[in-house]
Design an enzyme around this catalytic site. Structure first.
Site, PDB file in Angstrom:
ATOM      1  N   SER A   1       4.115   2.379   7.945  1.00 48.95           N
ATOM      2  CA  SER A   1       4.308   0.937   6.873  1.00 48.95           C
ATOM      3  C   SER A   1       4.927   0.485   6.491  1.00 48.95           C
ATOM      4  O   SER A   1       5.857   1.634   5.577  1.00 48.95           O
ATOM      5  CB  SER A   1       2.853   1.476   6.247  1.00 48.95           C
ATOM      6  OG  SER A   1       2.026   1.501   7.023  1.00 48.95           O
TER       7      SER A   1
ATOM      8  N   HIS B   1       0.790  -1.666  -0.480  1.00 44.03           N
ATOM      9  CA  HIS B   1      -0.075   0.223  -0.090  1.00 44.03           C
ATOM     10  C   HIS B   1       0.890   1.489   0.011  1.00 44.03           C
ATOM     11  O   HIS B   1       0.423   1.907  -0.615  1.00 44.03           O
ATOM     12  CB  HIS B   1      -0.854   0.265   1.781  1.00 44.03           C
ATOM     13  CG  HIS B   1      -0.644  -0.209   2.335  1.00 44.03           C
ATOM     14  ND1 HIS B   1      -0.285  -0.431   3.479  1.00 44.03           N
ATOM     15  CD2 HIS B   1      -0.188   1.737   2.660  1.00 44.03           C
ATOM     16  CE1 HIS B   1       0.312   0.697   4.533  1.00 44.03           C
ATOM     17  NE2 HIS B   1       0.306   1.374   4.512  1.00 44.03           N
TER      18      HIS B   1
ATOM     19  N   ASP C   1      -0.407  -7.440   2.057  1.00 44.42           N
ATOM     20  CA  ASP C   1       0.664  -5.891   1.195  1.00 44.42           C
ATOM     21  C   ASP C   1       1.605  -6.404   1.601  1.00 44.42           C
ATOM     22  O   ASP C   1       2.511  -6.154   2.806  1.00 44.42           O
ATOM     23  CB  ASP C   1      -0.025  -5.428   2.507  1.00 44.42           C
ATOM     24  CG  ASP C   1      -0.099  -4.249   3.110  1.00 44.42           C
ATOM     25  OD1 ASP C   1       0.693  -3.376   1.127  1.00 44.42           O
ATOM     26  OD2 ASP C   1      -0.860  -3.256   3.907  1.00 44.42           O
TER      27      ASP C   1
HETATM   28  N1  ARG Z   1      -1.761   2.700   7.757  1.00 41.10           N
HETATM   29  C1  ARG Z   1      -0.811   2.922   7.374  1.00 41.10           C
HETATM   30  C2  ARG Z   1       0.690   3.407   7.268  1.00 41.10           C
HETATM   31  O1  ARG Z   1       0.297   3.853   6.507  1.00 41.10           O
HETATM   32  C3  ARG Z   1      -0.077   2.157   9.427  1.00 41.10           C
HETATM   33  C4  ARG Z   1      -0.455   1.736  10.253  1.00 41.10           C
HETATM   34  C5  ARG Z   1      -0.233   0.915  11.299  1.00 41.10           C
HETATM   35  N2  ARG Z   1      -1.516   1.429  12.693  1.00 41.10           N
HETATM   36  C6  ARG Z   1      -1.088   0.675  13.268  1.00 41.10           C
HETATM   37  N3  ARG Z   1      -2.223   1.144  13.847  1.00 41.10           N
HETATM   38  N4  ARG Z   1      -0.663   0.302  13.912  1.00 41.10           N
HETATM   39  O2  ARG Z   1       1.497   3.873   7.336  1.00 41.10           O
END
Ligand code: ARG
Length: 303
Positions: free
Chosen positions: A226, A76, A129
């Protein structure tokens, strides 16, 4: 006494009203501490100055070196939604190796030879992912980390793990300039299924995902982390993928389960990747974060 008829509602209201007593500088990732990249040598930043500006070296996601030219990250991270353009049009994508403070110029910025984004990544559920970045130049040996295979003891619930990144430190968009890490636990699949049974907050799939956090919250990855690694017993077990909010009780962080994508990673790497734990500077399985740094208060919590 109307309120006493709803003691739980009152307790929840009080919890929401009382500001979190954790000092901002104690926070991580969320709830972590500053970590030297020398103690987490496989940790890399994904960067594009064109897309994200130069102040923090163009950082937008994390990643992990699993070989001298192979970086794993989240699919992503390379989506049009994140990059604003197709990944093939993001010409200045770089992997930043060996830089603690993104405002500085330490370490190196390595261009990419190729990018593979898992075509099986499900944007609805976030299953699968993972992406593989092949570096245009090899980094020195000894920086990479081995991927934990299925059945590895590192996946056992209750195992201490470290999560690392330059992302949001408290859920308000306050990104860290320095690398941070937080010690969390690998959590039980049943707990994660319960936390994310499906619906607006997401669906936990134990075949492809792994949960990490603390039962009461307080430590977690967050936006900007992420693609970064979750490390247990010196092995890579997860990649930061998603979660509901950050560090909330009952809403653990969800990671790509490395064992479920390791074969794909190997198939799309141009080198042969060792499965064994790589030689790293980590002092051992009981201390996945490396040494606490002087400007970070000791905050190791339950081992
Ligand atoms: N989707 C988020 C990013 O792109 C990461 C989120 C992780 N969240 C969590 N509560 N561990 O950076």
């Amino acid at each position: 006494m109307r309120a006493l008829r709803y003691p739980l509602a009152v307790a929840v209201a009080l919890l929401l009203a009382v500001p979190c007593p954790v000092r901002a500088e104690d926070r991580g990732v969320v709830g972590g501490q500053i970590v030297k990249v020398a103690d987490a040598p496989w940790m890399v930043a994904l960067a594009s100055r064109e897309r994200f500006g130069g102040v923090r070296s163009g950082h937008f996601c994390g990643g992990a070196l699993v070989g001298r030219t192979t970086v794993v990250t989240a699919a992503h991270c390379l989506s049009q939604e994140v990059l604003g353009v197709d990944v093939l049009d993001a010409k200045d994508l770089r992997v930043i190796v060996g830089r603690d403070d993104l405002r500085g110029s330490a370490g190196s910025e390595v261009p990419l030879r190729s990018v593979w984004v898992n075509p099986g990544f499900d944007t609805e559920t976030n299953a699968g992912d993972v992406a593989v970045l092949t570096l245009a130049q090899a980094v020195p040996s000894g920086r990479s980390i081995g991927m934990a295979q299925a059945g590895d003891a590192a996946y056992a619930p209750g195992t201490a793990a470290g999560v690392y990144g330059w992302g949001d430190v408290n859920g308000t968009g306050a990104y860290s300039n320095k690398l941070r890490g937080a010690r969390v636990l690998v959590l039980d699949d049943g707990l994660c299924r319960h936390a994310y049974p499906g619906g607006p907050e997401g669906t936990y799939d134990s075949a492809t995902m792994l949960c990490g956090g603390l039962p009461l919250g307080g430590r977690d990855a967050c936006q900007g982390d992420s693609g970064g690694p979750l490390v247990a017993r010196g092995r890579l077990v997860g990649l930061v993928s998603w979660g509901s909010g950050c560090a909330q009780a009952g809403r653990p962080g969800v990671y790509t389960r490395i064992s479920s994508v390791a074969a794909l990673v190997r198939a799309h790497s141009t080198e042969s990747l060792s499965g064994a734990p790589a030689a790293t500077a980590l002092p051992g399985a009981s201390a996945p974060l490396g040494r606490p740094q002087p400007d970070a208060p000791a905050q190791w919590g339950p081992r």
